[in-house]
Design an enzyme around this catalytic site. Structure first.
Site, short mmCIF file in Angstrom:
data_model
loop_
_atom_site.label_atom_id
_atom_site.label_comp_id
_atom_site.label_asym_id
_atom_site.label_seq_id
_atom_site.Cartn_x
_atom_site.Cartn_y
_atom_site.Cartn_z
N ASP A 38 0.84 -1.21 0.00
CA ASP A 38 0.00 0.00 0.00
C ASP A 38 0.87 1.26 0.00
O ASP A 38 1.99 1.25 0.51
CB ASP A 38 -0.92 -0.03 1.24
CG ASP A 38 -2.12 0.88 1.08
OD1 ASP A 38 -2.33 1.44 -0.01
OD2 ASP A 38 -2.86 1.05 2.08
N GLY A 39 0.33 2.32 -0.56
CA GLY A 39 1.00 3.63 -0.49
C GLY A 39 1.59 4.13 -1.80
O GLY A 39 2.30 5.14 -1.81
N ARG A 42 0.30 7.75 -2.58
CA ARG A 42 0.90 8.78 -1.72
C ARG A 42 2.38 8.99 -2.07
O ARG A 42 2.89 10.10 -1.99
CB ARG A 42 0.74 8.41 -0.24
CG ARG A 42 -0.63 8.79 0.31
CD ARG A 42 -0.94 8.07 1.59
NE ARG A 42 -1.33 6.69 1.33
CZ ARG A 42 -1.45 5.77 2.27
NH1 ARG A 42 -1.21 6.08 3.54
NH2 ARG A 42 -1.82 4.55 1.96
N HIS A 55 2.32 3.57 -9.02
CA HIS A 55 2.05 2.14 -9.27
C HIS A 55 3.20 1.52 -10.08
O HIS A 55 3.57 0.38 -9.85
CB HIS A 55 0.74 1.97 -10.04
CG HIS A 55 -0.46 2.35 -9.23
ND1 HIS A 55 -0.62 1.96 -7.91
CD2 HIS A 55 -1.57 3.08 -9.53
CE1 HIS A 55 -1.77 2.43 -7.45
NE2 HIS A 55 -2.35 3.13 -8.40
N SER A 83 -7.55 -5.36 -5.16
CA SER A 83 -8.65 -5.95 -4.40
C SER A 83 -9.94 -5.88 -5.20
O SER A 83 -10.05 -5.10 -6.16
CB SER A 83 -8.83 -5.20 -3.07
OG SER A 83 -9.46 -3.95 -3.28
N GLU A 85 -12.41 -4.46 -4.30
CA GLU A 85 -12.94 -3.10 -4.09
C GLU A 85 -12.20 -2.06 -4.93
O GLU A 85 -12.67 -0.93 -5.07
CB GLU A 85 -12.83 -2.72 -2.60
CG GLU A 85 -13.80 -3.47 -1.69
CD GLU A 85 -13.45 -4.93 -1.46
OE1 GLU A 85 -12.23 -5.27 -1.48
OE2 GLU A 85 -14.36 -5.76 -1.31
N ASN A 86 -11.02 -2.42 -5.45
CA ASN A 86 -10.24 -1.43 -6.21
C ASN A 86 -10.86 -1.06 -7.56
O ASN A 86 -10.45 -0.09 -8.20
CB ASN A 86 -8.79 -1.90 -6.41
CG ASN A 86 -7.95 -1.84 -5.16
OD1 ASN A 86 -7.08 -2.68 -4.93
ND2 ASN A 86 -8.19 -0.85 -4.30
N TRP A 87 -11.91 -1.80 -8.00
CA TRP A 87 -12.63 -1.42 -9.23
C TRP A 87 -13.30 -0.06 -9.08
O TRP A 87 -13.68 0.56 -10.07
CB TRP A 87 -13.68 -2.47 -9.59
CG TRP A 87 -13.12 -3.82 -9.93
CD1 TRP A 87 -13.18 -4.93 -9.15
CD2 TRP A 87 -12.44 -4.21 -11.14
NE1 TRP A 87 -12.57 -5.99 -9.78
CE2 TRP A 87 -12.10 -5.57 -11.01
CE3 TRP A 87 -12.07 -3.54 -12.31
CZ2 TRP A 87 -11.42 -6.29 -12.00
CZ3 TRP A 87 -11.38 -4.24 -13.29
CH2 TRP A 87 -11.07 -5.59 -13.14
N ARG A 206 1.99 -4.88 6.19
CA ARG A 206 1.26 -3.86 5.44
C ARG A 206 2.08 -2.56 5.49
O ARG A 206 2.48 -2.12 6.56
CB ARG A 206 -0.14 -3.60 5.99
CG ARG A 206 -0.87 -2.55 5.12
CD ARG A 206 -2.35 -2.43 5.38
NE ARG A 206 -2.96 -1.54 4.38
CZ ARG A 206 -4.23 -1.59 3.99
NH1 ARG A 206 -5.03 -2.49 4.51
NH2 ARG A 206 -4.69 -0.75 3.09
N GLU A 225 1.44 -13.55 12.36
CA GLU A 225 2.04 -12.40 13.03
C GLU A 225 1.94 -11.18 12.10
O GLU A 225 2.23 -11.29 10.91
CB GLU A 225 3.52 -12.68 13.32
CG GLU A 225 3.74 -13.84 14.28
CD GLU A 225 3.18 -13.57 15.68
OE1 GLU A 225 3.23 -12.41 16.14
OE2 GLU A 225 2.69 -14.53 16.31
C1 IPE Z 1 -5.53 -2.62 -0.19
O1 IPE Z 1 -5.18 -1.30 -0.34
C2 IPE Z 1 -5.46 -3.36 -1.49
C3 IPE Z 1 -4.14 -3.47 -2.09
C4 IPE Z 1 -3.01 -3.10 -1.56
C5 IPE Z 1 -4.11 -4.09 -3.37
P1 IPE Z 1 -6.26 -0.14 -0.52
O2 IPE Z 1 -5.50 1.12 -0.65
O3 IPE Z 1 -7.21 -0.49 -1.60
O4 IPE Z 1 -7.03 -0.23 0.87
P2 IPE Z 1 -7.94 0.83 1.62
O5 IPE Z 1 -8.94 1.34 0.63
O6 IPE Z 1 -7.03 1.92 2.09
O7 IPE Z 1 -8.54 0.07 2.76
C1 IPE Z 2 -1.54 0.32 -3.35
O1 IPE Z 2 -1.33 1.69 -3.41
C2 IPE Z 2 -1.82 -0.29 -4.69
C3 IPE Z 2 -3.23 -0.66 -4.91
C4 IPE Z 2 -4.17 -0.64 -4.01
C5 IPE Z 2 -3.59 -1.09 -6.24
P1 IPE Z 2 -2.53 2.73 -3.36
O2 IPE Z 2 -2.93 3.05 -4.75
O3 IPE Z 2 -3.63 2.25 -2.49
O4 IPE Z 2 -1.81 3.97 -2.70
P2 IPE Z 2 -2.43 5.00 -1.67
O5 IPE Z 2 -2.96 4.19 -0.53
O6 IPE Z 2 -3.51 5.74 -2.38
O7 IPE Z 2 -1.28 5.87 -1.28
MG MG Z 3 -4.06 2.46 -0.54
#
Ligand code: IPE
Ligand code: IPE
Ligand code: MG
Length: 261
Positions: A38-39, A42, A55, A83, A85-87, A206, A225
């Site tokens: 994640d991140g 940002r 990405h 995920s 939900e990422n759609w 994470r 863990e």
């Molecule tokens: C979780 O990250 C899914 C992936 C890293 C692929 P998200 O950025 O989608 O999660 P939320 O929305 O902050 O919970």
């Molecule tokens: C994780 O990074 C990758 C995916 C969820 C696909 P994010 O895209 O969620 O990055 P942030 O959380 O917006 O920084």
């Molecule tokens: Mg994220």
């Protein structure tokens, strides 16, 4: 002069990494590490770059962390890449993300073969764009005989829908007279999940400071863990991975018992 200094610094860092990896020999290494990467967004925002640049950088980091996990003897590395939900994200971002497996798997394939790494995937394959499916299927096929680490991508993955699907399969078998109510056990649910061929994760990481699971492996993580870091995924390097593993090695896993007390 500047070059020399830069060279010296990276040389020292590399040596430190070698030493840290050698120190790990003989220590307990988690068999299965799962990472919520994640991140990326940002990371890009901090640099005034578009989210997709984050990405892309995140994808490059997958290579680095795969190599490091392989070097320390991890047997399975699961990476949460997309995920269910990422759609909900903007179409252009989703399309960019769906191109990444192709780029990653094509350019990394020769090295995956050299390292004897096998590609696997959990998640709903059927609703991925065809080009993404083709890239993943091709990499799974070409690496299927590799016997080393499993590099498992969670792509269009959601844990709740995975559990629903396992229950549906079991109920169907019960209806067909293949099993009874008593046959529905923790083991039979586990074997109907998409992770059935993998051991449960020993360590979950994470990145980016979020302290939640976001619908990731809810069943499988029952005794895993957890390790959270504020580091954003593109900045999560080999040393960060070793920090997480070193921390894991100090944990006392009791599984509800009194082991180690
Ligand atoms: C979780 O990250 C899914 C992936 C890293 C692929 P998200 O950025 O989608 O999660 P939320 O929305 O902050 O919970
Ligand atoms: C994780 O990074 C990758 C995916 C969820 C696909 P994010 O895209 O969620 O990055 P942030 O959380 O917006 O920084
Ligand atoms: Mg994220």
């Amino acid at each position: 002069m500047l070059n020399k200094l830069v060279w010296r610094k990276s040389d020292k860092q590399n040596r430190n990494l070698q030493e840290r990896i050698s120190d790990m020999t003989g220590e307990i290494v988690p068999k299965h590490i799962a990472i919520i990467m994640d991140g990326n967004g940002r990371w890009a925002k901090k640099r005034a770059m578009p989210r997709v640049a984050g990405h892309h950088e995140g994808m490059k980091n997958v290579r680095k962390i795969t190599r490091a996990a392989n070097r320390i003897g991890v047997q399975a590395l699961t990476l949460y890449a997309f995920s269910t939900e990422n759609w909900k994200r903007p179409k252009m971002e989703v399309e960019f993300l769906m191109r990444l497996p192709e780029e990653f798997l094509t350019s990394f394939l020769p090295e995956l073969m050299e390292l004897n790494i096998r590609i696997a995937m959990i998640g709903e394959m059927d609703s991925l764009p065809e080009h993404t499916q083709n890239a993943v299927k091709k990499a799974m096929k070409e690496t299927e005989k590799n016997t080393g680490m499993v590099l498992n991508f969670a792509l269009n993955y959601g844990s709740r829908s995975e559990i629903v699907s396992a229950v549906q399969q079991l109920v169907q078998k019960a209806q067909d007279g293949e099993l009874t109510v008593e046959d529905i056990t923790e083991d039979s649910i586990s074997t109907h999940l998409m992770t059935s061929e993998l051991p449960e994760p020993d360590l979950l990481i994470r990145t980016s400071g979020e302290i939640r699971l976001s619908n990731f492996m809810l069943w499988q993580l029952a005794y895993t863990e957890f390790w959270f870091t504020d580091t954003l995924w593109p900045d999560f390097d080999e040393h960060s991975l070793l920090d997480a593993v070193n921390d894991y090695q100090k944990r006392n896993r009791r599984y509800g018992g009194l082991k180690g007390e």
